[in-house]
Design a protein around this motif. Structure first.
Motif, PDB file in Angstrom:
ATOM      1  N   VAL A  13       0.854  -1.186  -0.025  1.00 35.32           N
ATOM      2  CA  VAL A  13      -0.001   0.125   0.077  1.00 35.32           C
ATOM      3  C   VAL A  13       0.852   1.151  -0.096  1.00 35.32           C
ATOM      4  N   ASP A  14       1.310   1.595  -1.191  1.00 38.03           N
ATOM      5  CA  ASP A  14       2.174   2.730  -1.302  1.00 38.03           C
ATOM      6  C   ASP A  14       1.997   3.933  -0.744  1.00 38.03           C
ATOM      7  N   GLU A  15       0.598   4.318  -0.682  1.00 33.83           N
ATOM      8  CA  GLU A  15       0.373   5.651  -0.372  1.00 33.83           C
ATOM      9  C   GLU A  15       0.547   5.558   1.490  1.00 33.83           C
ATOM     10  N   ARG A  16       0.515   4.585   1.909  1.00 36.37           N
ATOM     11  CA  ARG A  16       0.801   4.457   3.331  1.00 36.37           C
ATOM     12  C   ARG A  16       2.245   4.177   3.809  1.00 36.37           C
ATOM     13  N   ASP A  17       2.954   3.852   2.797  1.00 36.86           N
ATOM     14  CA  ASP A  17       4.226   3.440   3.022  1.00 36.86           C
ATOM     15  C   ASP A  17       4.213   2.374   3.661  1.00 36.86           C
ATOM     16  N   ALA A  18       3.341   1.100   3.361  1.00 37.48           N
ATOM     17  CA  ALA A  18       3.299  -0.110   4.323  1.00 37.48           C
ATOM     18  C   ALA A  18       3.092  -1.215   3.354  1.00 37.48           C
ATOM     19  N   ILE A  19       3.709  -2.432   3.951  1.00 40.61           N
ATOM     20  CA  ILE A  19       3.393  -3.638   3.570  1.00 40.61           C
ATOM     21  C   ILE A  19       2.108  -4.173   4.392  1.00 40.61           C
ATOM     22  N   VAL A  20       1.188  -4.581   3.670  1.00 41.04           N
ATOM     23  CA  VAL A  20      -0.041  -5.308   4.439  1.00 41.04           C
ATOM     24  C   VAL A  20      -0.178  -6.784   4.465  1.00 41.04           C
ATOM     25  N   ILE A  21      -0.020  -7.377   5.545  1.00 41.51           N
ATOM     26  CA  ILE A  21       0.010  -8.996   5.634  1.00 41.51           C
ATOM     27  C   ILE A  21      -0.985  -9.265   6.400  1.00 41.51           C
ATOM     28  N   ILE A  22      -1.411 -10.727   6.250  1.00 44.86           N
ATOM     29  CA  ILE A  22      -2.247 -11.328   7.368  1.00 44.86           C
ATOM     30  C   ILE A  22      -1.404 -11.724   8.227  1.00 44.86           C
ATOM     31  N   ASP A  23      -1.730 -11.662   9.504  1.00 37.80           N
ATOM     32  CA  ASP A  23      -0.771 -12.371  10.535  1.00 37.80           C
ATOM     33  C   ASP A  23      -1.102 -13.673  10.960  1.00 37.80           C
ATOM     34  N   GLN A  24      -0.343 -14.426  10.073  1.00 38.35           N
ATOM     35  CA  GLN A  24      -0.720 -15.942  10.021  1.00 38.35           C
ATOM     36  C   GLN A  24      -0.312 -16.611  11.251  1.00 38.35           C
ATOM     37  N   THR A  25       0.011 -15.829  12.440  1.00 34.43           N
ATOM     38  CA  THR A  25       0.257 -16.646  13.685  1.00 34.43           C
ATOM     39  C   THR A  25      -1.067 -16.565  14.555  1.00 34.43           C
ATOM     40  N   LEU A  48       9.239 -14.174  12.909  1.00 31.37           N
ATOM     41  CA  LEU A  48       8.129 -14.626  13.634  1.00 31.37           C
ATOM     42  C   LEU A  48       6.950 -15.311  13.056  1.00 31.37           C
ATOM     43  N   LEU A  49       7.065 -15.551  11.626  1.00 31.07           N
ATOM     44  CA  LEU A  49       6.415 -16.300  10.932  1.00 31.07           C
ATOM     45  C   LEU A  49       4.777 -15.701  10.735  1.00 31.07           C
ATOM     46  N   GLN A  50       4.780 -14.243  10.965  1.00 28.24           N
ATOM     47  CA  GLN A  50       3.628 -13.523  10.710  1.00 28.24           C
ATOM     48  C   GLN A  50       3.436 -13.762   9.017  1.00 28.24           C
ATOM     49  N   VAL A  51       4.363 -13.461   8.383  1.00 28.88           N
ATOM     50  CA  VAL A  51       4.313 -13.801   6.831  1.00 28.88           C
ATOM     51  C   VAL A  51       5.242 -14.962   6.647  1.00 28.88           C
ATOM     52  N   ARG A  52       4.789 -16.130   5.823  1.00 22.96           N
ATOM     53  CA  ARG A  52       5.622 -17.018   5.821  1.00 22.96           C
ATOM     54  C   ARG A  52       5.332 -17.962   4.603  1.00 22.96           C
ATOM     55  N   GLY A  53       6.400 -18.980   4.094  1.00 20.54           N
ATOM     56  CA  GLY A  53       6.222 -19.460   2.995  1.00 20.54           C
ATOM     57  C   GLY A  53       7.363 -18.908   1.983  1.00 20.54           C
ATOM     58  N   ALA A  54       8.069 -19.617   1.472  1.00 18.06           N
ATOM     59  CA  ALA A  54       9.183 -19.025   0.667  1.00 18.06           C
ATOM     60  C   ALA A  54       8.561 -18.194  -0.333  1.00 18.06           C
ATOM     61  N   CYS A 202      -4.353 -33.454   5.158  1.00 17.55           N
ATOM     62  CA  CYS A 202      -3.421 -32.428   5.825  1.00 17.55           C
ATOM     63  C   CYS A 202      -2.740 -32.901   6.962  1.00 17.55           C
ATOM     64  N   ASP A 203      -1.477 -33.129   6.934  1.00 16.33           N
ATOM     65  CA  ASP A 203      -0.613 -33.443   8.081  1.00 16.33           C
ATOM     66  C   ASP A 203      -0.758 -32.207   8.976  1.00 16.33           C
ATOM     67  N   GLU A 204      -0.955 -32.362  10.361  1.00 16.29           N
ATOM     68  CA  GLU A 204      -1.096 -31.016  11.270  1.00 16.29           C
ATOM     69  C   GLU A 204       0.235 -30.512  11.209  1.00 16.29           C
ATOM     70  N   THR A 205       1.350 -31.053  11.061  1.00 15.94           N
ATOM     71  CA  THR A 205       2.809 -30.221  11.137  1.00 15.94           C
ATOM     72  C   THR A 205       3.280 -29.764  12.289  1.00 15.94           C
ATOM     73  N   ARG A 206       3.630 -30.412  13.161  1.00 16.21           N
ATOM     74  CA  ARG A 206       4.388 -30.125  14.486  1.00 16.21           C
ATOM     75  C   ARG A 206       5.627 -29.379  14.125  1.00 16.21           C
ATOM     76  N   PRO A 207       6.103 -28.346  14.872  1.00 13.10           N
ATOM     77  CA  PRO A 207       5.398 -28.007  16.034  1.00 13.10           C
ATOM     78  C   PRO A 207       4.367 -26.718  15.947  1.00 13.10           C
ATOM     79  N   LEU A 208       4.817 -26.095  14.756  1.00 13.12           N
ATOM     80  CA  LEU A 208       3.910 -24.997  14.469  1.00 13.12           C
ATOM     81  C   LEU A 208       2.560 -25.073  13.837  1.00 13.12           C
ATOM     82  N   LEU A 209       2.307 -26.290  13.464  1.00 13.10           N
ATOM     83  CA  LEU A 209       0.898 -26.782  13.165  1.00 13.10           C
ATOM     84  C   LEU A 209       0.308 -26.118  11.916  1.00 13.10           C
ATOM     85  N   GLN A 210       1.370 -25.693  11.146  1.00  6.53           N
ATOM     86  CA  GLN A 210       0.882 -25.036   9.549  1.00  6.53           C
ATOM     87  C   GLN A 210      -0.088 -25.888   8.857  1.00  6.53           C
TER      88      GLN A 210
END
Length: 364
Positions: A13-25, A48-54, A202-210
């Motif tokens: 969001v360029d006009e706010r000088d911001a990246i907007v993400i979903i907090d995935q935690t 902190l994995l608020q944004v994650r995935g390569a 879907c494997d639950e995927t321990r320990p972060l349960l993604q």
């Protein structure tokens, strides 16, 4: 009512000088959009994995380095490049394993350097605003390419399965890990659009349960028949004959085809080999690191013990003072991989040869 798939994973969001993400935690309990404006906020969001995935990390890095340079006061190209390198090094230190982070930052740096070199050759003096615009445009291009690449991975992956198949996946290589479609989930989404009626485990995927928190959440939101299983149930479900294919993502593929992905992936691959179930790694070519010879050379991130002992519990679930081993990733040997699904096609063993041939043909 909006579903999780109606939100952008990463947006500038360029006009706010911001990246907007979903907090995935906070998912799946709360869907919260947060603004990232400072270098520290961007670094923390990645770590902190608020944004994650390569792929999503790569897109976030592209936007991030642009925002950190947007209000630069550099007077010369030397000052600008010094500031750019310093900011890029800082962001790159947030997570070591996912190659898309360093890939995106290097791509942004190269774009600026090439622009400055071209300007010099043309006899023009350093133009700060023009250099910043180059960075903006390149960061948006990285995002657009991610969407296109994921769709092409989906189309190629869909050729490997048939209607009604059971598909197992591990961790989250879905839309929440990219900007659209995902990598490992791209064949699932495209198949769903075409009425393939997949059943996804879907494997639950321990320990972060993604897998439980993210993949199951987004697939279920899309109306796909989805079942969550504990990680140690994957062999049991494979033995029943209900799984016909396995699709996983990856954070880095070595030049020989060894693939680093979320911890537990190599277990799934080993069991799949035993039961004769094809195991596919879905990898954008940006995730293939030709400078890493084998999986032994991939740096594996070690994370805090609290993720294992207490993160998801009201009370601590392991003895105080006990040792904890918590690697974020493991490496699946190329001998366990049936195929690597890229935007250019499905690569087969020997991977050192097929990967090199693909790079020679498409990535010159």
């Amino acid at each position: 009512m909006k579903s999780i798939l109606d939100y952008e994973t990463v947006a500038l969001v360029d006009e706010r000088d911001a990246i907007v993400i979903i907090d995935q935690t906070l998912l799946p309990g709360e869907t919260k959009l947060i603004d990232l404006k400072t270098g520290e906020e961007i670094w923390n969001a990645i770590y902190l994995l608020q944004v994650r995935g390569a792929p999503a990390i790569g897109v976030c890095a592209g936007f991030g380095i642009y925002l950190l340079m947007k209000h630069s006061k550099a007077q010369t190209e030397e000052e600008f490049l010094e500031e750019l390198n310093k900011n890029a090094d800082y962001l790159n230190s947030s997570r070591p394993t996912a190659v898309n982070l360093s890939w995106a930052l290097e791509r942004m740096k190269k774009k600026v350097k090439d622009f400055i070199d071209d300007e010099k050759k043309s006899g023009r003096s350093f133009d700060l605003s023009a250099a910043i615009k180059v960075m903006h445009d390149e960061s948006e291009t990285i995002k657009a390419e991610d969407i296109d690449v994921c769709r092409r991975i989906g189309e190629n992956g869909l050729t490997l399965v048939k209607k009604g198949d059971g598909i197992l996946t591990h961790c989250n290589a879905g839309q929440l890990a990219t900007c659209k479609y995902g990598t490992a989930t791209a064949p699932i989404y495209l198949g769903h659009e075409k009425g393939y009626n997949f059943h996804v485990y879907c494997d639950e995927t321990r320990p972060l349960l993604q897998g439980a928190r993210l993949t199951a959440y987004e697939l279920h939101s899309a109306g796909i028949d989805t079942t969550v299983i504990c990680d140690n149930m994957s062999a049991s479900i494979m033995k029943t004959g209900k799984v016909q294919a396995i699709f996983v993502g990856c954070d880095r593929v070595a030049a020989n085809g060894d693939a680093a992905n979320k911890i537990g992936t190599s277990v799934v691959a080993t069991v799949a080999k035993h039961y004769g179930i094809p195991f596919y790694v879905c990898a954008p070519t940006s995730t293939i690191d030709m400078n890493t010879a084998t999986g032994d050379d991939i740096v594996i991130e070690q994370r805090k013990p609290e993720e294992v002992t207490e993160m998801w519990y009201e009370k601590r679930m392991a003895p105080e003072g006990v040792k904890v081993y918590n690697p974020a990733f493991d490496v699946t040997d190329n001998s366990l991989i049936t195929g690597i699904v890229t935007e250019y096609g499905v690569l087969r063993a020997p991977y050192d040869k097929s990967i090199k041939e693909m790079f020679d043909k498409y990535k010159k």
